[in-house]
Design a protein around this motif. Structure first.
Motif, short mmCIF file in Angstrom:
data_model
loop_
_atom_site.label_atom_id
_atom_site.label_comp_id
_atom_site.label_asym_id
_atom_site.label_seq_id
_atom_site.Cartn_x
_atom_site.Cartn_y
_atom_site.Cartn_z
N ALA A 81 0.84 -1.21 0.00
CA ALA A 81 0.00 0.00 0.00
C ALA A 81 0.87 1.25 0.00
N ASP A 82 1.99 1.21 0.73
CA ASP A 82 2.94 2.33 0.71
C ASP A 82 3.47 2.56 -0.70
N ILE A 83 3.77 1.47 -1.40
CA ILE A 83 4.29 1.57 -2.77
C ILE A 83 3.21 2.13 -3.70
N ASP A 84 1.97 1.69 -3.51
CA ASP A 84 0.87 2.21 -4.33
C ASP A 84 0.72 3.72 -4.16
N ALA A 85 0.94 4.20 -2.95
CA ALA A 85 0.83 5.64 -2.71
C ALA A 85 1.87 6.41 -3.52
N ILE A 86 3.02 5.81 -3.74
CA ILE A 86 4.06 6.45 -4.55
C ILE A 86 3.68 6.40 -6.02
N THR A 87 3.25 5.24 -6.48
CA THR A 87 3.02 5.07 -7.93
C THR A 87 1.75 5.76 -8.41
N THR A 88 0.81 6.07 -7.52
CA THR A 88 -0.42 6.77 -7.93
C THR A 88 -0.28 8.29 -7.84
N ASN A 89 0.86 8.76 -7.38
CA ASN A 89 1.10 10.19 -7.31
C ASN A 89 1.24 10.75 -8.73
N GLN A 90 0.40 11.71 -9.08
CA GLN A 90 0.37 12.24 -10.44
C GLN A 90 1.37 13.37 -10.68
N GLU A 91 2.04 13.78 -9.62
CA GLU A 91 3.04 14.84 -9.78
C GLU A 91 4.30 14.26 -10.42
N PRO A 93 7.94 13.04 -10.84
CA PRO A 93 8.78 12.41 -9.81
C PRO A 93 9.88 13.35 -9.31
N THR A 94 10.01 13.43 -8.00
CA THR A 94 11.08 14.20 -7.37
C THR A 94 11.66 13.37 -6.24
N PHE A 95 12.75 13.83 -5.71
CA PHE A 95 13.35 13.14 -4.57
C PHE A 95 12.36 13.09 -3.41
N GLU A 96 11.66 14.19 -3.17
CA GLU A 96 10.77 14.29 -2.01
C GLU A 96 9.50 13.44 -2.17
N ASN A 97 8.99 13.31 -3.39
CA ASN A 97 7.73 12.56 -3.53
C ASN A 97 7.94 11.13 -4.00
N THR A 98 9.18 10.72 -4.23
CA THR A 98 9.45 9.34 -4.67
C THR A 98 10.46 8.63 -3.78
N ILE A 99 11.66 9.20 -3.65
CA ILE A 99 12.71 8.53 -2.87
C ILE A 99 12.40 8.57 -1.38
N VAL A 100 11.96 9.72 -0.89
CA VAL A 100 11.67 9.83 0.55
C VAL A 100 10.56 8.88 0.97
N PRO A 101 9.39 8.85 0.29
CA PRO A 101 8.37 7.88 0.70
C PRO A 101 8.81 6.43 0.51
N PHE A 102 9.68 6.18 -0.47
CA PHE A 102 10.19 4.82 -0.62
C PHE A 102 11.04 4.45 0.59
N GLU A 103 11.84 5.37 1.09
CA GLU A 103 12.65 5.13 2.28
C GLU A 103 11.77 4.95 3.52
N PHE A 153 9.70 1.91 -10.70
CA PHE A 153 11.05 2.05 -11.25
C PHE A 153 11.15 3.25 -12.18
N GLN A 154 10.10 3.49 -12.97
CA GLN A 154 10.14 4.66 -13.87
C GLN A 154 10.28 5.95 -13.08
N ARG A 155 9.60 6.03 -11.96
CA ARG A 155 9.71 7.23 -11.12
C ARG A 155 11.12 7.34 -10.52
N ILE A 156 11.64 6.23 -10.03
CA ILE A 156 12.99 6.24 -9.46
C ILE A 156 14.01 6.61 -10.53
N LYS A 157 13.86 6.02 -11.71
CA LYS A 157 14.79 6.30 -12.81
C LYS A 157 14.71 7.77 -13.22
#
Length: 724
Positions: A81-91, A93-103, A153-157
Motif C-alpha cells: 500500500a505504501d508503494i501504491d501511494a508512490i506510484t499513484t502520485n500524479q506529480e 517524480p522528485t526526490f521528495e515525492n518518490t525517494i523519501v516515501p520509498f525510504e 522504477f520509472q519514477r525512481i529512474k
C-alpha cells in the motif's frame, strides 16, 4: 472552433475526469487500507509501533510464534500500500515525492522482520521452521512485486536521470544512485516474460536457502559427542564443567557433551588427548550437510548455482560473480582472484612448515601417527609451547568474557567517546534470559546514542557463529531514530558461578563483532539506505577494532587472571606478541580455501555439477594441504548458500584485511599509537560515521591520504613481501 474540435476537447475532459477520479479512488483505497489496518496492528504485537523508553523498544517478551504468519502477511499488504501511494502520485517524480516515501515504506513489515530474525537466528524451533518454509516463497513474491514494479522504477529512474543533470545534495545523490542501481541490478528493466522468470527463480531460491539453513541447524543439533569421565584427558576444569552442563541440559547425567558447533568443537580438538574422539568430533563438524541423508545439502547447492547463473543470464551477464561484484570495491572477479592468488602461495607454504614442526613433535614423542586434520589444532599447541613457551590454555585464564566486554567499553570510550551503562533488569524486554542490555551515551554531552543487546551463549535453536545486527538504525530524515544494536555469540555457557574463559581467537572475534556495533552507533546518515554497506568494505571497520585487544592499555587493565585477579604477567604478554603470526598458515589457508571455492563455484558451468567432486577437484588443483580443510566446507557454507549476502563475496574479508593492516600501521605510526586522538577523530569521521554515504575507496583515501597497500597485509601475517 468547429463541432469536431469541441467534441475532441469534451472527450479529453471526460477522459481526464475518469483518470483523475480513478487515481483519487486508488489514493482513497490506499489511505483506507492504512486506516483499516490500525485495528489489526493493535491486535498483533509484531505489527505494533514500539513503545516504552529509549524511543521505543521491541516487545520481545510478548512474541508468539502463532503471530508470525499473520503479521508477515499484513505487513506485506501494508508495504505494498505504501508503494501504491508512490506510484499513484500524479506529480512529476522528485526526490521528495518518490525517494523519501520509498525510504519510509514498510515500517510495519520491518518491525515484524525484527522478531522474525530473532526467531530465525537465536530461537529457532521445528514449529518456526515450518512457518519459514511456508513464508519463504510468499516473501519472495512480495519482494518481486516491488523490485519489478514498472511505474515505481520509472519514477525512481526519472529522479536518478534528473540528478545526473542537476545534482542533489551529496547524500541525496548517493541514496538515489544506490536505490536506482538496486532496482536495475534486480531486473527492473527486463521485459515482462523475463521478469516473470526472474521472479520465479527468486521464489525457488528463497525456498532452497531456507532448506539449506535448516539442514545445517538440524545437523548441528543432531550430532553430539558424549564423553565419560575417563575421556576428559587434556581438558581444563572450566571446559569440562561446560561440557558437563551441556550434557545435563540434554538429560545426560554423569556425562559430558561436545556439541556440533565451532565454539564447542574447537577447544576439544585443541586440548583433548583422545585422538579417536578428536576424529569423531572433527568428522561430525565438517560433515554437516554432507551425510547423504535427507539433510544433505549437495543437491540444494547444485540447484542454487544453476538458478543463480540463469537469473544473471537474463540480465546479460556471463556469470554470477560478474553481476555481484560490479558495485563492490573489487569491481570484478578478476581483481578479487588476483588478491587471493597473491596470498595463497605464501599461506600454503607456511602450512607445510607448520605441519613439519608438528610431525617432528609427534615423531619425537613416538606417537606413531601422520598428522591428520583432527590433529592440527592439538599439535599446533605443542609447537606453540615449544617455540614460544606459550600455552593457549594459560592465556585463556586471563581472557574472561566479562572482562573482555569491559575492555571493549573502554576502547569505545577512548575512540568514540561512548559510555555504556547497564539498564535496570526487567526495564527492557529481552528474548532470552541470557540477554543483557546497556544504554549507550556520549560521555561529554550525555546524549543518548542507543541500546546494546548482548546474547553471548550457544543454545539449541541458535545458529552457529558470531554476528551483529540492528533492530533499529540511526536516521534523521523522518525524525531522529536512535540505534538498537545487538551482538550475538556462541560461547559455551559455563556452570553456575564459573567464568567464561575464551581463546585469543575468540576474544578477537568478540572485538570484531563489537566493531560492527560501533559502526551502527556512530552512523550520521539521514536515510536508511545509507546504513547499508559494500560487503568487501564493511568488514574492514570491525576487523580493525580487533587490533585494540593487543594494546597495552587493554592487556594491563582487563586481561586479569580469573582466580587471582592479577594482570597478565609481562613475560606472558611478550610471548603472546611474539607468537602473533604463529599458525598463520592454518588461519589464512582455511579461510582462503573457502573464499577461492566460493568464487570458483560461481565462475564454473553449474550444468550437471557434482558439488562434492567439484570441491575435491578444485582443492586438488589449488594444492590444498591435506592436513586441514576449508573453514566452511561447501555443504554447510551458510555465508554463501543460505542467502546471497556473501555469495562471491567471501573474499571480502581478505580485501578488508588489506585495509585493516594498512590502517593499523597508520595508528602504530601515530604519536600516541592506537589511542592517538587525532587518528581516532579521523577514524570516526571518515571510516565509521559515513556508513555508505561516501564511496568506500574515497572514504579510505580521506582517512589514509592514499590507497591501501597489500604489503601491509603480508607483513602483518609474517609472510614474505614481494616487492616486484
Amino acid at each position: 472552433m468547429n463541432a469536431q474540435h469541441i467534441s475532441k476537447i469534451f472527450k479529453l475532459l471526460i477522459c481526464s475526469l475518469i483518470i483523475t477520479t480513478s487515481c483519487n479512488k486508488k489514493k482513497e483505497s490506499v489511505e483506507n487500507l492504512k486506516s483499516e489496518t490500525t485495528a489489526t496492528a493493535t491486535e498483533n504485537i509484531l505489527l505494533k509501533e514500539w513503545t516504552g523508553p529509549y524511543g521505543g523498544v521491541p516487545a520481545f517478551d510478548k512474541v508468539k510464534i502463532s503471530d508470525i504468519k499473520p503479521a508477515l502477511e499484513k505487513g506485506m499488504e501494508l508495504n505494498l500500500a505504501d508503494i501504491d501511494a508512490i506510484t499513484t502520485n500524479q506529480e512529476n517524480p522528485t526526490f521528495e515525492n518518490t525517494i523519501v516515501p520509498f525510504e519510509k515504506s514498510g515500517k510495519e513489515l520491518n518491525r515484524v522482520f525484527t522478531y522474525y530474525g530473532i526467531l530465525s537466528s537465536n530461537l529457532s524451533s521445528p514449529e518456526f521452521r515450518e512457518i519459514q518454509k511456508e513464508m519463504a516463497p510468499k516473501l519472495s513474491d512480495f519482494r518481486s512485486k516491488i523490485s519489478q514494479n514498472k511505474i515505481l522504477f520509472q519514477r525512481i529512474k526519472s529522479v536518478y536521470d534528473n540528478s545526473q543533470k542537476e545534482p542533489l545534495e551529496d547524500d541525496q545523490q548517493r541514496v538515489t544512485q544506490l536505490i536506482y542501481e538496486q532496482f536495475a541490478m534486480n531486473g527492473a528493466e527486463l521485459d515482462e516474460d523475463k521478469k516473470k522468470r526472474y521472479a520465479a527463480i527468486n521464489k525457488e531460491l528463497s525456498e532452497l536457502y531456507t532448506n539449506f539453513s535448516n539442514n545445517i541447524l538440524a545437523d548441528e543439533e543432531g550430532y553430539i559427542t558424549y564423553l565419560s569421565k575417563d575421556q576428559l584427558g587434556g581438558l581444563s576444569a572450566p571446559l569440562t564443567k561446560a561440557y558437563e552442563k551441556a550434557a545435563n541440559d540434554r538429560g545426560k547425567q554423569n556425562m559430558y557433551a561436545v556439541t556440533n558447533t565451532r565454539s564447542s568443537m574447537d577447544p576439544f580438538l585443541k586440548y583433548s588427548t583422545e585422538r579417536k574422539l578428536r576424529e569423531q568430533v572433527w568428522k561430525n563438524y565438517y560433515s554437516r550437510g554432507d551425510n547423504g541423508d535427507e539433510k544433505d545439502n549437495n543437491k540444494n547447492i547444485a540447484k542454487i548455482l544453476q538458478l543463480r547463473k540463469e537469473r544473471v543470464g537474463l540480465l546479460g551477464y556471463d556469470n554470477y560473480a560478474d553481476w555481484r561484484l560490479q558495485n563492490r570495491m573489487a569491481k570484478n572477479p578478476e581483481n578479487a582472484m588476483k588478491l587471493m592468488n597473491e596470498v595463497w602461495p605464501a599461506a600454503i607454504a607456511r602450512v607445510k612448515e607448520e605441519v613439519s614442526d608438528m610431525q617432528t613433535i609427534a615423531d619425537n614423542n613416538k606417537n606413531n601417527i601422520t598428522i591428520e586434520p583432527w590433529d592440527y589444532r592439538y599439535y599446533a599447541e605443542k609447537v606453540r609451547k615449544q617455540k614460544y613457551d606459550l600455552d593457549s590454555d594459560e592465556v585463556k585464564q586471563y581472557l574472561q568474557l566479562d572482562k573482555l566486554r569491559e575492555a571493549m567499553f573502554f576502547v569505545a570510550g577512548e575512540l568514540f567517546n561512548y559510555k555504556f551503562t547497564p539498564v535496570a533488569e526487567g526495564s527492557i524486554p529481552v528474548f532470552h534470559e541470557d540477554v543483557n542490555v546497556w544504554e549507550v551515551n556520549d560521555k561529554s554531552s550525555g546524549e543518548h546514542i542507543g541500546l546494546w543487546y548482548l546474547d553471548p551463549f550457544a543454545r539449541t535453536g541458535k545458529r552457529s557463529g558470531a554476528w551483529a545486527t540492528t533492530y533499529r538504525s540511526h536516521t534523521t530524515f523522518d525524525g531522529k531514530k536512535t540505534v538498537l544494536a545487538s551482538n550475538n555469540s556462541n560461547f559455551v555457557k559455563p556452570a553456575p558461578g564459573e567464568p567464561v574463559l575464551v581463546s585469543w581467537d575468540d576474544a578477537e572475534t568478540f572485538f570484531h563483532e563489537f566493531g560492527h556495533a560501533l559502526h551502527f552507533f556512530s552512523s550520521e546518515v539521514r536515510y536508511p539506505t545509507l546504513n547499508g554497506g559494500v560487503r568487501d568494505y564493511t568488514e574492514f571497520q570491525s576487523q580493525l577494532l580487533e587490533r585494540w585487544l593487543a594494546t597495552d592499555k587493554v592487556i594491563n587493565t582487563y586481561l586479569v587472571h580469573y582466580k587471582t585477579g592479577q594482570p597478565m604477567p609481562k613475560e606472558l604478554v611478550e610471548k603472546v606478541k611474539k607468537a602473533a603470526t604463529f599458525n598463520q598458515g592454518f588461519a589464512t589457508t582455511e579461510y582462503l580455501a573457502s573464499a577461492l571455492m566460493d568464487m570458483k563455484f560461481h565462475l564454473a558451468d553449474p550444468t550437471n555439477i557434482d558439488v562434492d567432486a567439484f570441491e575435491k577437484e578444485t582443492l586438488s588443483e589449488l594444492k590444498m594441504p591435506k592436513e586441514l580443510v576449508m573453514r566452511h566446507r561447501t555443504p554447510h557454507f551458510g555465508h554463501v548458500f543460505s542467502g546471497e549476502g556473501y555469495a562471491t563475496a567471501y573474499y571480502g574479508y581478505m580485501w578488508a584485511d588489506v585495509l585493516t593492516a594498512d590502517a593499523a600501521e597508520a595508528f602504530a605510526e601515530a604519536p600516541d599509537g592506537f589511542y592517538d586522538k587525532d587518528m581516532a577523530t579521523k577514524l570516526v569521521k571518515y571510516l565509521f560515521a559515513p556508513r555508505n554515504a561516501t564511496d568506500p575507496a574515497e572514504a579510505y583515501k580521506l582517512f589514509r591520504g592514499r590507497e591501501a597497500n597489500i604489503e601491509a597485509l603480508m607483513r602483518d601475517r609474517g609472510f614474505p613481501v614481494n616487492r616486484n
